[in-house]
Design a protein around this motif. Sequence first.
Motif, PDB file in Angstrom:
ATOM      1  N   ARG A   1      34.277  15.211  49.191  1.00  0.00           N
ATOM      2  CA  ARG A   1      32.927  14.823  49.785  1.00  0.00           C
ATOM      3  C   ARG A   1      31.816  15.582  49.051  1.00  0.00           C
ATOM      4  N   ASP A   2      32.279  16.712  48.229  1.00  0.00           N
ATOM      5  CA  ASP A   2      31.262  17.199  47.417  1.00  0.00           C
ATOM      6  C   ASP A   2      31.773  16.987  46.176  1.00  0.00           C
TER       7      ASP A   2
ATOM      8  N   THR B   1      38.905  15.477  51.310  1.00  0.00           N
ATOM      9  CA  THR B   1      38.039  15.988  52.013  1.00  0.00           C
ATOM     10  C   THR B   1      37.183  16.869  50.917  1.00  0.00           C
ATOM     11  N   GLU B   2      37.841  17.142  49.837  1.00  0.00           N
ATOM     12  CA  GLU B   2      37.066  17.922  48.853  1.00  0.00           C
ATOM     13  C   GLU B   2      36.178  17.068  47.886  1.00  0.00           C
TER      14      GLU B   2
ATOM     15  N   LYS C   1      30.318  17.292  43.135  1.00  0.00           N
ATOM     16  CA  LYS C   1      29.879  18.189  42.302  1.00  0.00           C
ATOM     17  C   LYS C   1      30.812  19.367  41.981  1.00  0.00           C
ATOM     18  N   LYS C   2      31.385  19.790  43.169  1.00  0.00           N
ATOM     19  CA  LYS C   2      32.335  20.847  43.351  1.00  0.00           C
ATOM     20  C   LYS C   2      33.891  20.379  42.335  1.00  0.00           C
TER      21      LYS C   2
END
Length: 82
Positions: free
Chosen positions: A16-17, A13-14, A19-20
Motif C-alpha cells: 500500500r506504501d 499490506t506493505e 515507496k517504502k
Amino acid sequence: MENLLTNKTASLTELRDPKKVIEKAGDKPVAILNRNQLEGYFVPASAVAKIVFTPADPKEVSGLLRKRRSSLKPTLDYLKDK
C-alpha cells in the motif's frame, strides 16, 4: 511454501506504501506475499536498468518459430479471425 527468486519479501499490506517497498528493495526484486503465498514480484526500475537488452538475430528467431510451429498453430489459427 514455494521457492522464491529473491531474498526480499513484502506483504500486500506493505505494498500500500510502494515507496517504502522500493526503499527496502534497493536494486533487488521483492516477492509479494499474501498470507505466505507468492502473488508476484515487484521489480524496481533501478533493477531493470542494469539489464542489458540486445536485439535478437532474425535468423535465430525464424528458426525458433519454425521449431515451435506445431505448438503455435492453434494460437495462430485463433488470431486469424481477430
